[in-house]
Design a protein around this motif. Sequence first.
Motif, PDB file in Angstrom:
ATOM      1  N   THR A   1      11.297 100.606 -40.434  1.00 54.35           N
ATOM      2  CA  THR A   1      10.491 101.921 -40.837  1.00 54.35           C
ATOM      3  C   THR A   1      10.612 102.452 -39.437  1.00 54.35           C
ATOM      4  OG1 THR A   1       7.928 100.059 -39.901  1.00 54.35           O
ATOM      5  CG2 THR A   1       8.800  99.439 -42.495  1.00 54.35           C
ATOM      6  N   ALA A   2       8.782 103.013 -39.453  1.00 55.98           N
ATOM      7  CA  ALA A   2       8.776 104.480 -39.155  1.00 55.98           C
ATOM      8  C   ALA A   2       9.523 104.296 -37.849  1.00 55.98           C
ATOM      9  CB  ALA A   2       7.811 105.035 -39.149  1.00 55.98           C
TER      10      ALA A   2
ATOM     11  N   ARG B   1      13.240 104.378 -38.006  1.00 64.60           N
ATOM     12  CA  ARG B   1      13.590 105.460 -38.849  1.00 64.60           C
ATOM     13  C   ARG B   1      13.852 107.366 -38.063  1.00 64.60           C
ATOM     14  NH1 ARG B   1      10.555 104.212 -42.845  1.00 64.60           N
ATOM     15  NH2 ARG B   1       8.585 105.947 -42.911  1.00 64.60           N
TER      16      ARG B   1
ATOM     17  N   SER C   1      13.600 104.616 -46.329  1.00 63.42           N
ATOM     18  CA  SER C   1      12.920 105.644 -46.872  1.00 63.42           C
ATOM     19  C   SER C   1      11.634 106.016 -46.670  1.00 63.42           C
ATOM     20  CB  SER C   1      13.459 106.530 -47.949  1.00 63.42           C
ATOM     21  OG  SER C   1      12.877 105.776 -48.936  1.00 63.42           O
ATOM     22  N   GLU C   2      11.334 107.101 -45.962  1.00 63.86           N
ATOM     23  CA  GLU C   2       8.962 107.380 -46.286  1.00 63.86           C
ATOM     24  C   GLU C   2       8.783 107.255 -47.049  1.00 63.86           C
ATOM     25  OE1 GLU C   2       8.296 111.133 -45.052  1.00 63.86           O
ATOM     26  OE2 GLU C   2       9.071 110.302 -43.614  1.00 63.86           O
TER      27      GLU C   2
ATOM     28  N   GLU D   1       9.021 102.800 -48.308  1.00 63.14           N
ATOM     29  CA  GLU D   1       7.957 101.820 -47.686  1.00 63.14           C
ATOM     30  C   GLU D   1       7.172 101.680 -48.137  1.00 63.14           C
ATOM     31  OE1 GLU D   1       6.073 102.084 -42.858  1.00 63.14           O
ATOM     32  OE2 GLU D   1       7.721 102.860 -43.302  1.00 63.14           O
TER      33      GLU D   1
ATOM     34  N   SER E   1       3.248 104.820 -38.780  1.00 57.57           N
ATOM     35  CA  SER E   1       3.395 105.972 -39.715  1.00 57.57           C
ATOM     36  C   SER E   1       2.112 105.597 -40.400  1.00 57.57           C
ATOM     37  CB  SER E   1       4.423 105.634 -40.147  1.00 57.57           C
ATOM     38  OG  SER E   1       4.517 104.256 -41.433  1.00 57.57           O
TER      39      SER E   1
ATOM     40  N   GLU F   1       0.680 104.460 -44.289  1.00 62.19           N
ATOM     41  CA  GLU F   1       1.930 104.579 -46.424  1.00 62.19           C
ATOM     42  C   GLU F   1       0.904 104.989 -46.610  1.00 62.19           C
ATOM     43  OE1 GLU F   1       4.485 104.282 -43.775  1.00 62.19           O
ATOM     44  OE2 GLU F   1       3.471 102.494 -43.352  1.00 62.19           O
TER      45      GLU F   1
ATOM     46  N   SER G   1       4.401 108.965 -46.961  1.00 60.10           N
ATOM     47  CA  SER G   1       4.140 107.814 -45.814  1.00 60.10           C
ATOM     48  C   SER G   1       3.925 108.909 -44.984  1.00 60.10           C
ATOM     49  CB  SER G   1       5.829 107.129 -45.515  1.00 60.10           C
ATOM     50  OG  SER G   1       5.753 106.094 -44.128  1.00 60.10           O
TER      51      SER G   1
END
Length: 211
Positions: free
Chosen positions: A40-41, A44, A68-69, A72, A101, A103, A113
């Motif tokens: 995840t973030a 990323r 991707s945002e 997620e 991040s 969500e 996100s």
Amino acid sequence: KDFLRIYKNPPSIKKRSGGVSYPTSIKMWTWDVSVRTFATAVLREAKNRKRVIAEIRKSTGLDVRVLSEREEAEYTCLGALSDMPRNKNTRYAVIDIGGKSTEFAMPPGVFLSMPMGAVSLYEQFIRHDPPLKDEILTMRNYISGICRDARFCVSTQEKLLVIGVGGTFTTLASLKTRKIHHYKMPVKELERLFDKLCAMTIREKIEKACI
């Protein structure tokens, strides 16, 4: 800056010196089930993302796909709503506060996100223990600005059931009850806990609140 350094020291998975170590064989703890691995973030945004993914594949045999945002937020929402009752008169808003991040999801069409998390906010704004009021205020103003896209998605006339996902929410719930799953916390109680925890040092949180 780099996300992490890889330390090969099987079979345990441990944080160590700013890095993590992975087992050489994933079968040790998956019982030969099919495994899909997602990041995840933090990964990323990591500058050395490709190297980390390559090292994980080499050490474990796992192929990591970075979400991707939107993905997620969507997957967080799917998991959170998987055991919630289906009611046409209820609209859900799902919030997951991660380390890097946060969500925000309101199905069927809103999946965001936002670039803020419990760890990144602490590192960016908090310099004292306990935090100063000015530090908290600056952080809250920053969060308010980041959340503007989420606020535009919510109608003031709409009744929402807000679902909290992840360690921040489960930790708060654990301060009130042993039955964390589906625990309902009033907004006023959440605000009371926020004020109480902000006034405590890290040691006091550990010793008194058992966080």
